[in-house]
Design a protein around this motif. Structure first.
Motif, short mmCIF file in Angstrom:
data_model
loop_
_atom_site.label_atom_id
_atom_site.label_comp_id
_atom_site.label_asym_id
_atom_site.label_seq_id
_atom_site.Cartn_x
_atom_site.Cartn_y
_atom_site.Cartn_z
N GLY A 35 0.80 -1.21 0.00
CA GLY A 35 0.00 0.00 0.00
C GLY A 35 0.83 1.27 0.00
O GLY A 35 2.05 1.24 0.19
N ARG A 36 0.15 2.39 -0.23
CA ARG A 36 0.83 3.69 -0.36
C ARG A 36 1.61 4.06 0.91
O ARG A 36 2.77 4.48 0.84
CB ARG A 36 -0.20 4.77 -0.65
CG ARG A 36 0.41 6.16 -0.88
CD ARG A 36 -0.68 7.21 -1.09
NE ARG A 36 -1.44 6.92 -2.31
CZ ARG A 36 -1.11 7.38 -3.52
NH1 ARG A 36 -0.03 8.14 -3.66
NH2 ARG A 36 -1.86 7.09 -4.56
N GLU A 37 0.98 3.89 2.06
CA GLU A 37 1.63 4.31 3.31
C GLU A 37 2.91 3.53 3.57
O GLU A 37 3.94 4.10 3.93
CB GLU A 37 0.66 4.14 4.48
CG GLU A 37 1.22 4.64 5.81
CD GLU A 37 0.22 4.54 6.94
OE1 GLU A 37 0.60 4.85 8.09
OE2 GLU A 37 -0.94 4.15 6.69
N SER A 38 2.85 2.21 3.39
CA SER A 38 4.02 1.37 3.63
C SER A 38 5.15 1.71 2.65
O SER A 38 6.31 1.82 3.06
CB SER A 38 3.64 -0.10 3.50
OG SER A 38 4.78 -0.92 3.68
N MET A 39 4.81 1.88 1.38
CA MET A 39 5.83 2.21 0.38
C MET A 39 6.47 3.55 0.67
O MET A 39 7.70 3.71 0.63
CB MET A 39 5.18 2.22 -1.01
CG MET A 39 6.13 2.57 -2.14
SD MET A 39 7.31 1.25 -2.46
CE MET A 39 8.09 1.84 -3.96
N ASN A 40 5.65 4.54 0.98
CA ASN A 40 6.19 5.87 1.25
C ASN A 40 6.99 5.91 2.55
O ASN A 40 7.97 6.64 2.65
CB ASN A 40 5.05 6.89 1.28
CG ASN A 40 4.49 7.17 -0.10
OD1 ASN A 40 5.11 6.84 -1.12
ND2 ASN A 40 3.31 7.77 -0.16
N ASP A 41 6.57 5.14 3.56
CA ASP A 41 7.34 5.06 4.81
C ASP A 41 8.71 4.44 4.55
O ASP A 41 9.72 4.88 5.12
CB ASP A 41 6.59 4.22 5.84
CG ASP A 41 5.41 4.97 6.45
OD1 ASP A 41 5.32 6.20 6.25
OD2 ASP A 41 4.57 4.32 7.11
N TYR A 42 8.74 3.40 3.69
CA TYR A 42 10.01 2.77 3.35
C TYR A 42 10.94 3.77 2.65
O TYR A 42 12.12 3.89 2.99
CB TYR A 42 9.76 1.56 2.46
CG TYR A 42 10.98 1.05 1.73
CD1 TYR A 42 11.96 0.34 2.41
CD2 TYR A 42 11.17 1.31 0.37
CE1 TYR A 42 13.10 -0.12 1.76
CE2 TYR A 42 12.30 0.86 -0.29
CZ TYR A 42 13.25 0.15 0.41
OH TYR A 42 14.38 -0.29 -0.25
N ALA A 43 10.38 4.50 1.67
CA ALA A 43 11.18 5.48 0.93
C ALA A 43 11.67 6.59 1.85
O ALA A 43 12.83 7.03 1.75
CB ALA A 43 10.35 6.06 -0.22
N GLU A 44 10.80 7.05 2.76
CA GLU A 44 11.21 8.10 3.69
C GLU A 44 12.27 7.59 4.66
O GLU A 44 13.19 8.33 5.03
CB GLU A 44 9.99 8.59 4.47
CG GLU A 44 10.26 9.75 5.41
CD GLU A 44 10.69 11.02 4.70
OE1 GLU A 44 11.17 11.94 5.40
OE2 GLU A 44 10.55 11.12 3.46
N GLY A 45 12.18 6.32 5.02
CA GLY A 45 13.19 5.73 5.90
C GLY A 45 14.57 5.74 5.26
O GLY A 45 15.59 5.95 5.94
N LEU A 46 14.61 5.51 3.96
CA LEU A 46 15.90 5.57 3.24
C LEU A 46 16.44 7.00 3.23
O LEU A 46 17.65 7.21 3.36
CB LEU A 46 15.73 5.08 1.81
CG LEU A 46 15.43 3.58 1.62
CD1 LEU A 46 15.23 3.27 0.14
CD2 LEU A 46 16.55 2.73 2.19
N ARG A 47 15.54 7.96 3.05
CA ARG A 47 15.98 9.36 2.99
C ARG A 47 16.46 9.88 4.35
O ARG A 47 17.35 10.72 4.42
CB ARG A 47 14.85 10.25 2.46
CG ARG A 47 14.60 10.13 0.98
CD ARG A 47 13.64 11.20 0.49
NE ARG A 47 12.28 10.93 0.92
CZ ARG A 47 11.39 10.25 0.20
NH1 ARG A 47 11.73 9.78 -0.98
NH2 ARG A 47 10.16 10.06 0.66
N THR A 48 15.85 9.38 5.43
CA THR A 48 16.16 9.91 6.77
C THR A 48 17.13 9.01 7.55
O THR A 48 17.40 9.30 8.72
CB THR A 48 14.86 10.06 7.59
OG1 THR A 48 14.22 8.78 7.70
CG2 THR A 48 13.92 11.05 6.90
#
Length: 222
Positions: A35-48
């Motif tokens: 889902g969108r939330e899980s994918m975006n959380d994963y991507a944000e985790g890489l950025r932060t």
């Protein structure tokens, strides 16, 4: 590097590093099915990752620079080895029997496949990394960017992606097998097993990457 053996080892090691990157990248892409939330959380985790001790996107830039360096070393080693082979034998053999497990068209497949892969990497960076050609410009919405990229109306992008994956598959199958031969030696007892391993890794990576654009194109992910 003066030794051709050394060049082959450098080429093999850089290739293995790229395979490891592909496996990690493929696994990350599969978050889209959560889902969108899980994918975006994963991507944000890489950025932060590493904040506040490290600057934002430190991990991503390390990965990007490392990948570019591995690709550069891999290509440079390949060109150097080809150049040496041509100078060592300026007149080509009338026919050359391929090594056991090697495709008769392996050399041509690797060259043309590499060219397609390089073009794809450039497009992929412009599309999903820098969003230059992607309809979604907001960096936090990785899910939306992937869905926009492979939307049904953008089918040429999906076709190009799948063709690049086919080229990658052939490249991986032969490249992994060659890397093992270079590092571990041409042991006949393990030859068939490593051929099977190389094929399995290539199929898994290609399938893992292909399932995302296909799922978006056919409306399974939206």
């Amino acid at each position: 590097m003066r030794s051709s053996i050394g060049l082959k080892i450098v080429m093999a090691v850089s290739g293995i590093l790229m395979v490891l990157f592909l496996i990690a990248h493929m696994a990350g892409n599969l978050h889209i099915f959560e889902g969108r939330e899980s994918m975006n959380d994963y991507a944000e985790g890489l950025r932060t990752f590493g904040e506040p001790l490290l600057p934002r996107e430190s991990l991503l830039w390390v990965l990007r620079i490392g990948l570019i360096a591995a690709i550069g070393v891999h290509i440079a080693s390949s060109i150097a080895l080809t150049h040496r082979a041509l100078h060592a034998r300026p007149v080509r053999y009338v026919s050359r029997k391929p090594a056991k497990g090697e495709s008769p068209h392996a050399a041509a497949t690797m060259r043309w496949g590499a060219a397609v892969i390089v073009l794809f990497v450039i497009w992929h960076l412009l599309d999903l990394t820098f969003r230059t050609v992607n309809p979604v410009k907001e960096a936090p919405d990785a899910y939306g960017a992937v869905v926009a990229t492979f939307a049904p109306e953008r089918w040429p992008v999906t076709v190009f992606y799948l063709l690049a994956l086919a080229a990658l598959g052939f490249h991986l199958r032969h490249g992994i097998w060659s890397a093992v031969q270079t590092i571990a030696g041409p042991g006949l007892a393990w030859r068939r097993r490593w051929q099977a391993v190389a094929l399995a890794v290539a199929v898994i990576i290609v399938a893992g990457f292909a399932i995302v654009p296909l799922a978006v194109s056919f409306g399974l992910v939206s």
